[in-house]
Design a protein around this motif. Structure first.
Motif, short mmCIF file in Angstrom:
data_model
loop_
_atom_site.label_atom_id
_atom_site.label_comp_id
_atom_site.label_asym_id
_atom_site.label_seq_id
_atom_site.Cartn_x
_atom_site.Cartn_y
_atom_site.Cartn_z
N THR A 208 0.86 -1.18 0.00
CA THR A 208 0.00 0.00 0.00
C THR A 208 0.90 1.23 0.00
OG1 THR A 208 -0.07 0.12 2.40
CG2 THR A 208 -1.82 -1.11 1.32
N GLY A 209 0.30 2.36 -0.37
CA GLY A 209 1.05 3.60 -0.37
C GLY A 209 0.98 4.27 0.98
N ALA A 210 1.50 5.49 1.04
CA ALA A 210 1.43 6.27 2.26
C ALA A 210 0.01 6.73 2.47
CB ALA A 210 2.36 7.47 2.14
N GLY A 211 -0.54 6.59 3.68
CA GLY A 211 -1.88 6.92 4.10
C GLY A 211 -2.76 7.68 3.13
N GLY A 212 -3.67 8.41 3.57
CA GLY A 212 -4.45 9.38 2.83
C GLY A 212 -4.89 9.02 1.44
N THR A 213 -4.07 9.29 0.46
CA THR A 213 -4.48 9.15 -0.93
C THR A 213 -4.37 7.74 -1.47
OG1 THR A 213 -2.26 9.71 -1.67
CG2 THR A 213 -3.82 11.52 -1.44
N SER A 214 -4.01 6.77 -0.64
CA SER A 214 -3.79 5.43 -1.18
C SER A 214 -4.95 4.50 -0.89
CB SER A 214 -2.51 4.84 -0.59
OG SER A 214 -2.70 4.60 0.80
N TYR A 215 -6.13 5.06 -0.62
CA TYR A 215 -7.29 4.24 -0.28
C TYR A 215 -7.46 3.08 -1.25
CZ TYR A 215 -8.76 8.12 2.70
OH TYR A 215 -8.83 9.10 3.65
N GLY A 216 -7.48 1.87 -0.68
CA GLY A 216 -7.85 0.71 -1.46
C GLY A 216 -6.90 0.32 -2.56
N LYS A 217 -5.76 0.97 -2.66
CA LYS A 217 -4.86 0.68 -3.77
C LYS A 217 -3.70 -0.17 -3.30
CE LYS A 217 -1.77 2.69 -7.22
NZ LYS A 217 -1.23 3.93 -7.81
N LEU A 218 -3.59 -1.34 -3.89
CA LEU A 218 -2.42 -2.17 -3.73
C LEU A 218 -1.61 -2.07 -5.01
CD1 LEU A 218 -3.76 -5.46 -2.07
CD2 LEU A 218 -2.44 -3.62 -1.00
N THR A 219 -0.30 -1.90 -4.86
CA THR A 219 0.60 -1.94 -6.01
C THR A 219 1.30 -3.28 -5.97
OG1 THR A 219 0.90 0.45 -5.96
CG2 THR A 219 2.52 -0.83 -7.18
N PHE A 220 1.19 -4.01 -7.07
CA PHE A 220 1.70 -5.38 -7.12
C PHE A 220 3.01 -5.46 -7.88
CE2 PHE A 220 -1.62 -8.18 -5.51
CZ PHE A 220 -2.70 -7.33 -5.43
N GLY A 221 3.84 -6.40 -7.45
CA GLY A 221 4.99 -6.78 -8.25
C GLY A 221 4.52 -7.67 -9.40
N GLN A 222 5.46 -8.03 -10.24
CA GLN A 222 5.10 -8.80 -11.43
C GLN A 222 4.88 -10.27 -11.12
OE1 GLN A 222 8.05 -7.81 -10.55
NE2 GLN A 222 9.71 -9.05 -11.45
N GLY A 223 5.24 -10.67 -9.90
CA GLY A 223 5.04 -12.06 -9.50
C GLY A 223 6.27 -12.93 -9.73
N THR A 224 6.42 -13.92 -8.88
CA THR A 224 7.48 -14.92 -9.03
C THR A 224 6.83 -16.28 -9.13
OG1 THR A 224 9.09 -13.62 -7.76
CG2 THR A 224 9.53 -15.99 -8.01
N ALA B 227 -11.87 -6.77 -5.04
CA ALA B 227 -11.33 -7.09 -3.72
C ALA B 227 -12.21 -6.47 -2.65
CB ALA B 227 -9.90 -6.57 -3.59
N SER B 228 -12.46 -7.23 -1.62
CA SER B 228 -13.31 -6.80 -0.52
C SER B 228 -12.42 -6.35 0.64
CB SER B 228 -14.19 -7.99 -0.09
OG SER B 228 -14.98 -7.68 1.03
N ILE B 229 -12.76 -5.18 1.20
CA ILE B 229 -11.96 -4.60 2.27
C ILE B 229 -12.90 -4.19 3.40
CG2 ILE B 229 -10.22 -2.85 2.82
CD1 ILE B 229 -10.06 -2.39 -0.31
N LEU B 230 -12.51 -4.48 4.62
CA LEU B 230 -13.37 -4.13 5.75
C LEU B 230 -13.73 -2.65 5.71
CD1 LEU B 230 -14.75 -5.01 8.37
CD2 LEU B 230 -12.60 -4.54 9.58
N GLY B 231 -12.73 -1.82 5.43
CA GLY B 231 -13.00 -0.41 5.23
C GLY B 231 -12.63 0.47 6.40
N THR B 232 -12.62 -0.07 7.59
CA THR B 232 -12.22 0.75 8.73
C THR B 232 -11.27 -0.07 9.58
OG1 THR B 232 -14.18 -0.02 9.94
CG2 THR B 232 -14.34 2.10 8.83
N GLY B 233 -10.08 0.46 9.79
CA GLY B 233 -9.13 -0.21 10.66
C GLY B 233 -8.36 -1.35 10.04
N SER B 234 -8.66 -1.69 8.79
CA SER B 234 -7.93 -2.77 8.14
C SER B 234 -7.86 -2.48 6.66
CB SER B 234 -8.61 -4.11 8.37
OG SER B 234 -8.01 -5.12 7.57
N ASP B 235 -6.70 -2.70 6.06
CA ASP B 235 -6.57 -2.50 4.62
C ASP B 235 -6.30 -3.81 3.89
OD1 ASP B 235 -3.22 -0.97 4.85
OD2 ASP B 235 -4.00 -2.93 5.48
N THR B 236 -6.54 -4.91 4.58
CA THR B 236 -6.34 -6.22 3.97
C THR B 236 -7.41 -6.46 2.92
OG1 THR B 236 -5.42 -7.02 6.05
CG2 THR B 236 -6.08 -8.67 4.43
#
Lengths: 114, 113
Positions: free
Chosen positions: A92-108, B92-101
């Protein structure tokens, strides 16, 4: 430079050995780190998550995080043929603006041979 | 507890058409993220919704849009389909509060002919 880089594969290990998967990331503000396993034709399955520096163990899996070196790894002990899959590192990115965004590697791609 | 569901699982469309994909998150989860996975680009973030609001968006053209309903179910729409839109679309499903898994659904395999 890619945001998340994983060690180039494919990686092949014998059954019972330790498989070591590595990942580096570029955003120093990244806060959460995940390892997913993806079998061919399937969706990613969460294996481990780690937030703090150090080791985190769950069964045969150990995740290691070193924020100073911007490095995260996954060790699989006693590797089994069923562990053969693509392993994805996600950050994940730094707080705030990274809501819900995962950045993935290309995979191994890991192959465990009997 | 039921997992993440996505419908349809497979879809074949032709260039120029539009498509709507649906995602129901884990019960109690309030946030949904969408990703596109292709062999060449890997997994790429499309957008995220929380409480019916889009909070984050990836670098995709405006042809890609989404929404979330009050029951947390989400849809994404792709208009004027191009061949390059052929991909596995993952929710992807996320709890939304307190967890970003994030927990992924099975995906929708879209083929554009």
């Amino acid at each position: 430079q890619k945001e998340v880089e994983q060690n180039s594969g494919p990686l092949s290990v014998p059954e019972g050995a330790i498989a070591s998967l590595n990942c580096t990331y570029s955003d120093r503000g990244s806060q959460s780190f995940f390892w997913y396993r993806q079998y061919s034709g399937k969706s990613p399955e969460l294996i481990m998550f780690i937030y703090s520096n150090g080791d985190k163990e769950d069964g045969r899996f150990t995740a290691q995080l070193n924020k100073a070196s911007q490095y995260v790894s996954l060790l699989i002990r006693d590797s089994q043929p069923s562990d053969s899959a693509t392993y994805l590192c996600a950050v994940t990115g730094a707080g705030g603006t990274s809501y819900g965004k995962l950045t993935f590697g290309q995979g191994t791609i890991l192959t465990v041979h009997p | 507890k039921a997992g993440v569901t996505q419908t349809p699982r497979y879809l074949i469309k032709t260039r120029g058409q539009q498509v709507t994909l649906s995602c129901s998150p884990i019960s109690g989860h309030r946030s949904v993220s969408w990703y596109q996975q292709t062999p060449g680009q890997g997994l790429q973030f499309l957008f995220e919704y929380f409480s019916e609001t889009q909070r984050n968006k990836g670098n995709f053209p405006g042809r890609f849009s989404g929404r979330q309903f009050s029951n947390s179910r989400s849809e994404m729409n792709v208009s004027t389909l191009e061949l390059g839109d052929s991909a596995l679309y993952l929710c992807a499903s996320i709890l939304g509060t307190g967890s970003d898994t994030q927990y992924f659904g099975p995906g929708t395999r879209l083929t554009v002919l």
